[in-house]
Design an enzyme around this catalytic site. Structure first.
Site, PDB file in Angstrom:
ATOM      1  N   THR A  69       0.719  -1.299   0.170  1.00 53.58           N
ATOM      2  CA  THR A  69       0.039   0.083  -0.004  1.00 53.58           C
ATOM      3  C   THR A  69       0.701   1.280  -0.047  1.00 53.58           C
ATOM      4  O   THR A  69       0.251   2.296  -0.273  1.00 53.58           O
ATOM      5  CB  THR A  69      -0.903   0.086   1.267  1.00 53.58           C
ATOM      6  OG1 THR A  69       0.077   0.099   2.298  1.00 53.58           O
ATOM      7  CG2 THR A  69      -1.977  -1.223   1.310  1.00 53.58           C
ATOM      8  N   HIS A 100       4.759  22.090  -0.899  1.00 55.00           N
ATOM      9  CA  HIS A 100       4.278  22.409   0.361  1.00 55.00           C
ATOM     10  C   HIS A 100       4.838  21.888   1.667  1.00 55.00           C
ATOM     11  O   HIS A 100       5.247  22.356   2.623  1.00 55.00           O
ATOM     12  CB  HIS A 100       2.831  22.401   0.426  1.00 55.00           C
ATOM     13  CG  HIS A 100       1.890  23.169  -0.464  1.00 55.00           C
ATOM     14  ND1 HIS A 100       0.668  23.331  -0.413  1.00 55.00           N
ATOM     15  CD2 HIS A 100       2.235  24.156  -1.563  1.00 55.00           C
ATOM     16  CE1 HIS A 100       0.128  24.243  -1.278  1.00 55.00           C
ATOM     17  NE2 HIS A 100       1.241  24.592  -1.989  1.00 55.00           N
ATOM     18  N   HIS A 135       5.413  27.857   3.814  1.00 51.42           N
ATOM     19  CA  HIS A 135       5.019  26.470   3.896  1.00 51.42           C
ATOM     20  C   HIS A 135       6.498  25.916   4.667  1.00 51.42           C
ATOM     21  O   HIS A 135       6.509  25.094   5.545  1.00 51.42           O
ATOM     22  CB  HIS A 135       5.318  25.889   2.568  1.00 51.42           C
ATOM     23  CG  HIS A 135       4.039  26.131   1.836  1.00 51.42           C
ATOM     24  ND1 HIS A 135       2.885  25.708   2.009  1.00 51.42           N
ATOM     25  CD2 HIS A 135       4.137  26.609   0.429  1.00 51.42           C
ATOM     26  CE1 HIS A 135       1.993  25.953   0.982  1.00 51.42           C
ATOM     27  NE2 HIS A 135       2.699  26.626   0.371  1.00 51.42           N
TER      28      HIS A 135
HETATM   29  C1  RB5 Z   1       2.932  -6.931   2.767  1.00 50.66           C
HETATM   30  O1  RB5 Z   1       1.853  -8.164   2.552  1.00 50.66           O
HETATM   31  C2  RB5 Z   1       2.213  -5.850   3.198  1.00 50.66           C
HETATM   32  O2  RB5 Z   1       1.450  -5.944   4.483  1.00 50.66           O
HETATM   33  C3  RB5 Z   1       2.783  -4.510   2.833  1.00 50.66           C
HETATM   34  O3  RB5 Z   1       3.223  -4.656   1.622  1.00 50.66           O
HETATM   35  C4  RB5 Z   1       2.438  -3.282   2.969  1.00 50.66           C
HETATM   36  O4  RB5 Z   1       1.128  -3.154   2.326  1.00 50.66           O
HETATM   37  C5  RB5 Z   1       2.298  -2.588   4.510  1.00 50.66           C
HETATM   38  O5  RB5 Z   1       1.941  -1.571   4.770  1.00 50.66           O
END
Ligand code: RB5
Length: 151
Positions: A69, A100, A135
């Protein structure tokens, strides 16, 4: 410009694509902090800390961090004093977080953005310039929070 790249095991392909893109488009020196092998699990705080510490030590100038993520790896990097790592899933935020927030790391999710969008995100990050002025005062307030808890 020297740029550090770090990722966990789920984001190796995207890290390699972005490293090649940055070398080719900007000619920047790219330093690979891993992960390297998709079959070997690398916990995201490890590369997040490594890239953050390399920036704090002045060994590299900026960083690109990727996990599933982008969140976990940016949280880890942001624990290093002086690091401002921003997770961005679109180019507008990538531009603004430099203008900023004077972000020194861009983070992304390999499970969130595809390679072409990721290239646009890093391009906006590297093309942007910190605007300073009001900023700077706000970034200084962030640094003051950090200093308060790092005594
Ligand atoms: C791995 O499965 C996942 O948890 C990692 O890549 C990440 O998304 C964590 O924030």
């Amino acid at each position: 410009m020297k740029v550090g790249f770090g990722c966990d095991h789920v984001a190796i392909d995207l890290k390699n694509i972005l490293m090649e893109h940055i070398k080719e488009k900007y000619g920047y020196e790219c330093v690979d902090f891993g992960a390297y092998d998709p079959n070997v699990k690398v916990d995201y705080p490890v590369p997040g800390q490594a890239v953050g510490e390399a920036i704090a030590a002045g060994e590299i100038d900026k960083g690109v961090l990727i996990c599933g993520t982008g969140i976990g790896i940016s949280l880890a990097a942001n624990k290093v004093p002086g690091i401002r790592a921003a997770v961005c899933s679109e180019p507008y935020s990538a531009k603004l977080t430099v203008e900023h927030n004077n972000a020194n790391i861009i983070a992304m999710g390999a499970r969130v953005v595809g390679p072409e969008l990721a290239k646009m995100i890093v391009d906006n990050f590297f093309d942007a310039k910190f605007e300073g002025g009001r900023h700077q005062r706000r970034v200084d307030l962030i640094s003051a929070i950090e200093a308060k808890y790092n005594k």
